[in-house]
Design an enzyme around this catalytic site. Structure first.
Site, short mmCIF file in Angstrom:
data_model
loop_
_atom_site.label_atom_id
_atom_site.label_comp_id
_atom_site.label_asym_id
_atom_site.label_seq_id
_atom_site.Cartn_x
_atom_site.Cartn_y
_atom_site.Cartn_z
NE ARG A 1 -2.82 -0.35 3.33
CZ ARG A 1 -3.57 0.42 4.02
NH1 ARG A 1 -4.75 0.76 3.60
NH2 ARG A 1 -3.44 0.74 5.31
CE LYS B 1 1.89 -7.31 5.54
NZ LYS B 1 1.84 -5.80 5.18
NE ARG C 1 1.93 0.40 12.32
CZ ARG C 1 1.14 0.05 10.94
NH1 ARG C 1 0.15 -0.61 10.97
NH2 ARG C 1 1.88 0.41 10.02
P1 ATP Z 1 -0.78 -0.93 7.09
O1 ATP Z 1 -1.47 -1.63 5.92
O2 ATP Z 1 -1.51 -1.10 8.40
O3 ATP Z 1 -0.50 0.46 6.65
P2 ATP Z 1 2.01 -2.30 6.71
O4 ATP Z 1 2.94 -1.75 7.35
O5 ATP Z 1 1.91 -3.52 6.85
O6 ATP Z 1 0.62 -1.68 7.56
P3 ATP Z 1 1.45 -2.48 3.95
O7 ATP Z 1 1.56 -1.47 2.80
O8 ATP Z 1 0.23 -3.23 4.14
O9 ATP Z 1 1.90 -1.73 5.16
O10 ATP Z 1 2.59 -3.67 3.69
C1 ATP Z 1 3.88 -3.27 3.19
C2 ATP Z 1 4.61 -3.55 4.14
O11 ATP Z 1 4.89 -5.09 4.61
C3 ATP Z 1 6.09 -3.28 4.15
O12 ATP Z 1 6.55 -1.82 4.44
C4 ATP Z 1 6.92 -4.11 5.07
O13 ATP Z 1 7.04 -3.87 6.41
C5 ATP Z 1 6.27 -5.39 4.94
N1 ATP Z 1 6.47 -6.45 3.99
C6 ATP Z 1 7.05 -6.28 2.93
N2 ATP Z 1 7.54 -7.55 2.08
C7 ATP Z 1 7.04 -8.34 2.98
C8 ATP Z 1 7.19 -9.82 2.81
N3 ATP Z 1 7.50 -10.43 1.81
N4 ATP Z 1 6.56 -10.43 4.13
C9 ATP Z 1 6.07 -10.01 5.09
N5 ATP Z 1 5.99 -8.31 5.18
C10 ATP Z 1 6.56 -7.73 4.17
C1 BTN Z 2 0.44 -5.32 1.38
O1 BTN Z 2 0.45 -5.88 2.61
O2 BTN Z 2 0.65 -4.01 1.39
C2 BTN Z 2 0.00 -5.95 0.22
C3 BTN Z 2 1.11 -6.58 -0.62
C4 BTN Z 2 0.64 -7.09 -1.63
C5 BTN Z 2 1.72 -7.82 -2.33
C6 BTN Z 2 1.33 -8.32 -3.75
S1 BTN Z 2 2.55 -9.57 -4.63
C7 BTN Z 2 1.19 -9.70 -5.92
C8 BTN Z 2 0.94 -8.29 -6.37
N1 BTN Z 2 1.94 -7.52 -6.98
C9 BTN Z 2 2.60 -6.58 -6.31
O3 BTN Z 2 3.46 -5.84 -6.66
N2 BTN Z 2 1.95 -6.44 -5.00
C10 BTN Z 2 0.74 -7.42 -4.83
#
Ligand code: ATP
Ligand code: BTN
Length: 250
Positions: free
Chosen positions: A48, A113, A248
């Site tokens: 996101r 996660k 959070r």
């Molecule tokens: P929110 O959605 O509540 O703002 P979030 O920090 O989880 O929280 P997202 O955009 O949902 O943000 O997810 C992206 C985040 O997930 C990255 O900034 C990193 O912290 C984490 N992340 C990135 N790659 C992975 C992965 N392969 N597995 C688990 N976590 C990951």
């Molecule tokens: C998140 O937690 O912010 C969402 C992560 C979504 C990752 C998937 S992997 C397949 C698809 N291609 C991308 O570049 N992002 C989503």
């Protein structure tokens, strides 16, 4: 009825970009509902708000699905909720303990996660449009994975006794996602709100709601029928719809 095609890629920048390109190239600029691009590695995976989804080669799954929204984009609010919930159920069905969901798009195992959902909408708010639904599912992170993820993360394999079958997981993922999209199209979130509550990481928990620089305190109360976040603040119940919000633990 057409079967939705599945495109397989070893390496790609982002399956989301692939899906967008398929759409541009498609006659009539439309695809069969449920069309899926599945990759083994992404060089520019995203989450996101421009954040990075680390997508190393290993056994992880990276997938994007096309889903039309003929009634307009408003109906899409609950999409990421519905899909995240189904991912959590799939993990539970595999026998994994401690699975939870975090609004609007994350799946956790024992607080780490394991998967994320990214929904992008294209089209007019009131007219026809479609969603691109991306899923990153950590099945097995490579052993020597050293890139920094600034929050606890895990993979499915760590929580299973036997070696997982990646093909089987790909099938289960594609089936589960297309199935829940169909359910959502027919019934919205109506049947899912209670189930969300069961799996909600923050249900009845003290939380901070981050809105840009602003922080508000409250107690998580699950979601409503539209997928909005519900938070008890003082004696009132507040709804949060926007995509610019993070929740959070407090
Ligand atoms: P929110 O959605 O509540 O703002 P979030 O920090 O989880 O929280 P997202 O955009 O949902 O943000 O997810 C992206 C985040 O997930 C990255 O900034 C990193 O912290 C984490 N992340 C990135 N790659 C992975 C992965 N392969 N597995 C688990 N976590 C990951
Ligand atoms: C998140 O937690 O912010 C969402 C992560 C979504 C990752 C998937 S992997 C397949 C698809 N291609 C991308 O570049 N992002 C989503």
């Amino acid at each position: 009825e057409h079967q939705a095609p599945i495109y397989l890629k070893r390496v790609t920048s982002s399956t989301h970009d692939d899906l967008k390109q398929l759409l541009v190239d498609a006659p009539g600029k439309t695809l069969t509902p449920g069309t899926c691009v599945l990759a083994e590695m992404q060089t520019r995976g995203r989450g996101r708000r421009g954040r990075t989804w680390l997508s190393p080669f290993g056994s992880n799954l990276y997938a994007s699905f096309y889903w039309p929204l003929p009634e307009g984009l408003n109906s899409a609010l609950g999409l990421s909720v519905a899909v995240g919930l189904r991912l959590a159920q799939i993990l539970e069905q595999a026998g994994i303990q401690g699975v939870s969901v975090k609004w609007p798009n994350d799946v956790y195992i024992q607080g780490a996660k394991v998967a994320g959902v990214l929904v992008e909408l294209e089209g007019e708010p009131t007219g026809e449009g479609h969603a691109l639904i991306g899923i990153g599912l950590n099945l097995s992170m490579p052993e020597r994975f050293t890139q920094n993820i600034e929050q606890p993360y895990t993979d499915v394999q760590k929580h299973l006794d036997a070696p997982l079958n990646r093909h089987q997981w790909a099938v289960t993922l594609i089936r589960g996602v297309t199935d829940v999209l169909e359910q959502f199209r027919r019934h919205g979130l109506a049947d899912l709100v209670t189930e969300w509550r069961r799996l909600d990481h923050f249900y009845n928990q003290p939380v901070n709601i981050l809105l840009g620089q602003h922080v508000q305190q409250g107690v998580g109360q699950g979601i409503d029928n539209y997928g909005a976040l519900l938070v008890r603040q003082g004696s009132g119940l507040k709804r949060y719809f926007g995509g610019e919000i993070s929740i959070r633990a407090r």
